[in-house]
Motif scaffolding. Structure first.
Motif, PDB file in Angstrom:
ATOM      1  N   GLU A   1       0.826  -1.206   0.000  1.00  0.00           N
ATOM      2  CA  GLU A   1       0.000   0.000   0.000  1.00  0.00           C
ATOM      3  C   GLU A   1       0.860   1.255   0.000  1.00  0.00           C
ATOM      4  O   GLU A   1       0.551   2.237  -0.690  1.00  0.00           O
ATOM      5  CB  GLU A   1      -0.938  -0.018   1.209  1.00  0.00           C
ATOM      6  N   GLU A   2       1.945   1.214   0.744  1.00  0.00           N
ATOM      7  CA  GLU A   2       2.842   2.369   0.790  1.00  0.00           C
ATOM      8  C   GLU A   2       3.495   2.619  -0.569  1.00  0.00           C
ATOM      9  O   GLU A   2       3.565   3.762  -1.040  1.00  0.00           O
ATOM     10  CB  GLU A   2       3.915   2.144   1.855  1.00  0.00           C
TER      11      GLU A   2
ATOM     12  N   GLU B   1       0.863   3.926  -3.150  1.00  0.00           N
ATOM     13  CA  GLU B   1       0.570   5.340  -2.924  1.00  0.00           C
ATOM     14  C   GLU B   1       1.715   6.214  -3.426  1.00  0.00           C
ATOM     15  O   GLU B   1       1.499   7.252  -4.062  1.00  0.00           O
ATOM     16  CB  GLU B   1       0.317   5.583  -1.434  1.00  0.00           C
TER      17      GLU B   1
ATOM     18  N   TRP C   1       1.755   6.367  -7.229  1.00  0.00           N
ATOM     19  CA  TRP C   1       0.687   7.209  -7.779  1.00  0.00           C
ATOM     20  C   TRP C   1       0.928   8.698  -7.537  1.00  0.00           C
ATOM     21  O   TRP C   1       0.615   9.516  -8.390  1.00  0.00           O
ATOM     22  CB  TRP C   1      -0.657   6.846  -7.155  1.00  0.00           C
ATOM     23  N   THR C   2       1.454   9.028  -6.359  1.00  0.00           N
ATOM     24  CA  THR C   2       1.488  10.437  -5.945  1.00  0.00           C
ATOM     25  C   THR C   2       2.887  11.018  -5.794  1.00  0.00           C
ATOM     26  O   THR C   2       3.036  12.241  -5.741  1.00  0.00           O
ATOM     27  CB  THR C   2       0.776  10.607  -4.587  1.00  0.00           C
TER      28      THR C   2
ATOM     29  N   THR D   1       3.860   7.478   2.264  1.00  0.00           N
ATOM     30  CA  THR D   1       3.039   7.649   3.461  1.00  0.00           C
ATOM     31  C   THR D   1       3.129   6.383   4.300  1.00  0.00           C
ATOM     32  O   THR D   1       2.347   5.439   4.113  1.00  0.00           O
ATOM     33  CB  THR D   1       1.568   7.928   3.078  1.00  0.00           C
TER      34      THR D   1
ATOM     35  N   ILE E   1       0.104   3.677   5.626  1.00  0.00           N
ATOM     36  CA  ILE E   1      -1.179   3.927   4.982  1.00  0.00           C
ATOM     37  C   ILE E   1      -1.941   2.623   4.781  1.00  0.00           C
ATOM     38  O   ILE E   1      -1.351   1.575   4.533  1.00  0.00           O
ATOM     39  CB  ILE E   1      -0.984   4.654   3.629  1.00  0.00           C
TER      40      ILE E   1
ATOM     41  N   PHE F   1      -5.494   1.013   2.800  1.00  0.00           N
ATOM     42  CA  PHE F   1      -6.601   1.207   1.868  1.00  0.00           C
ATOM     43  C   PHE F   1      -7.819   0.458   2.401  1.00  0.00           C
ATOM     44  O   PHE F   1      -7.701  -0.681   2.858  1.00  0.00           O
ATOM     45  CB  PHE F   1      -6.249   0.667   0.486  1.00  0.00           C
TER      46      PHE F   1
ATOM     47  N   LEU G   1      -7.486   8.821  -7.883  1.00  0.00           N
ATOM     48  CA  LEU G   1      -6.704   8.344  -6.737  1.00  0.00           C
ATOM     49  C   LEU G   1      -7.619   7.763  -5.656  1.00  0.00           C
ATOM     50  O   LEU G   1      -7.315   6.717  -5.066  1.00  0.00           O
ATOM     51  CB  LEU G   1      -5.865   9.475  -6.161  1.00  0.00           C
TER      52      LEU G   1
ATOM     53  N   ARG H   1      -7.597   3.817  -4.283  1.00  0.00           N
ATOM     54  CA  ARG H   1      -7.432   3.421  -2.879  1.00  0.00           C
ATOM     55  C   ARG H   1      -8.582   2.558  -2.380  1.00  0.00           C
ATOM     56  O   ARG H   1      -8.412   1.804  -1.420  1.00  0.00           O
ATOM     57  CB  ARG H   1      -7.316   4.674  -2.007  1.00  0.00           C
TER      58      ARG H   1
END
Length: 420
Positions: free
Chosen positions: A113-114, A117, A120-121, A125, A128, A130, A180, A184
């Protein structure tokens, strides 16, 4: 200096720098051509460098001069070949990179997940999670539960993606914040729509922990979860594989993210792509049952079949994803028999051809050791790659629409033909 085409066969092999000069590109681009199968490289004896066939390099240079760079992939370099410009994944000879960062190092430090993220961005984080919206997840589960009993995990994923899209009234909003938010929620929706196999760890557990509970009733230890987490990160993207290309074509037509993922899942279903790990799973299970890799490998060769889990067209040596996942599996006590079987298969096949383990074999070790079904590796692949498809969709949405429109080379009867 002009070359005599007839002398290419006897000319010494070219270094990476020399090949780049002939093509008019940077050395990094030469390795990108290798990763796409446009060039063949061989390691230098006793070194880490590569050499290239001058005839093959010259043929590629001539092709590059004939063709105009397509699909917005123009790098501004002379001799460039049709390609899709992307800043997501670069594949080298023995490693690969997500946005310039070693993917194996990312997998050693962060969870899926980290990394998703961040991909994508551009922002990491830590911690994080989802989560799936209740209404969307309910729709996905109802649709998946309506499938015939013999349906597999990939069937549930495809149906869940369609149902989740139908339940989202904002699915046609392709603005970056909305895409986004969709990403998620879609990935955990796909995972939680799979049929449970063990105890439900709850929506706040990591994606890897929730996926584990869908793949096997066996309770995981920390080493097992680390292995699955590592596999998920390693498989997020791998340049323009067939499923990723399909996803980008859909995004080019401005399909919404659910449809983009559906396009990727459709291509992944092919036996030459995502389903390869199931063949490796069955092979390892047979090796453990029969107690000999030699007999199983011999059976494959005798019937003209490739030995599953060995070799990769992009890597002359061991697949870096397999190497990293094997390192995690060595920490997993229940994986010892399957791990030994995999290494025996590799050693047995090496007597006939210089083939190394690929990620499908490593996934098979994980799935066999954890008591998962044969389709588990494909399911891990699909869940992980969904994050990569979203990254490519975000990139494609920023390009001119409908640019993925090649021109067909007509080979039918010359018109006019009589009316049938």
């Amino acid at each position: 200096m002009a070359e005599d085409p007839g002398s290419a066969a006897t000319e010494r092999r070219l270094s990476t720098r020399e090949a780049a000069e002939r093509l008019g590109v940077k050395p990094e681009t030469v390795y990108a051509y290798v990763s796409r199968g446009l060039l063949t490289s061989h390691r230098t004896t006793g070194g880490r460098g590569s050499t290239f066939d001058p005839g093959e390099v010259d043929a590629l240079a001539r092709r590059g001069r004939r063709d105009q760079t397509a699909f917005g992939g123009d790098s501004g370099e002379a001799g460039a070949v049709p390609a899709i410009g992307t800043g997501i994944t670069l594949i080298g000879e023995d490693r690969y990179y997500f946005r310039g960062v070693d993917a194996v190092e990312l997998a050693g430090r962060y969870g899926c997940e980290e990394v998703a993220e961040w991909l994508w961005t551009g922002t990491m984080t830590p911690g994080i999670r989802f989560t799936a919206p209740e209404e969307t997840l309910a729709a996905a589960r109802r649709a998946a539960d309506a499938l015939p009993r013999h349906s597999g995990p990939l069937d549930r994923l495809r149906v869940a993606a369609v149902a989740a899209g139908a339940a989202d009234p904002l699915r046609f909003d392709l603005s970056r914040p909305t895409v986004l938010a969709t990403a998620r929620s879609l990935i955990p929706t796909l995972v939680d729509a799979l049929a449970p196999a063990g105890g439900d760890p709850g929506p706040r557990a990591t994606l890897a922990r929730r996926l584990w509970s869908r793949l096997t009733p066996t309770a995981p230890d920390e080493a097992s979860l680390r292995a699955l987490e590592t596999g998920l990160v390693l498989l997020i993207d791998h340049d323009l594989a067939a499923s990723t290309y399909a996803a980008r074509v859909a995004a080019s037509a401005r399909a919404h993210p659910y449809a983009v993922v559906s396009a990727g899942l459709g291509a992944l279903e092919g036996p030459l792509h995502g389903a390869a790990s199931a063949l490796a799973h069955r092979m390892l299970a047979e090796v453990l049952e029969r107690g000999s890799a030699a007999a199983v490998v011999a059976d494959h060769l005798r019937t003209g079949r490739r030995v599953p889990g060995l070799g990769h067209r992009l890597y002359p040596g061991e697949d870096p994803r397999a190497r990293a996942l094997f390192a995690r599996l060595e920490e997993m006590k229940p994986a010892e028999p399957a791990f030994a079987a995999a290494r025996e298969v590799e050693a047995t096949a090496a007597r006939h051809a210089s083939l190394h383990a690929n990620v499908d074999l490593a996934l098979a070790v994980l799935s066999v050791a954890a008591g998962m079904g044969p389709e588990a590796g494909e399911t891990v692949f699909a869940v992980a790659r969904t994050a990569g498809w979203i990254a490519h969709a975000l990139e494609e949405y920023a390009e001119q629409p409908l640019r993925m429109r090649p021109t067909g080379r007509y080979r039918g009867p010359r018109p006019p033909q009589p009316l049938p």
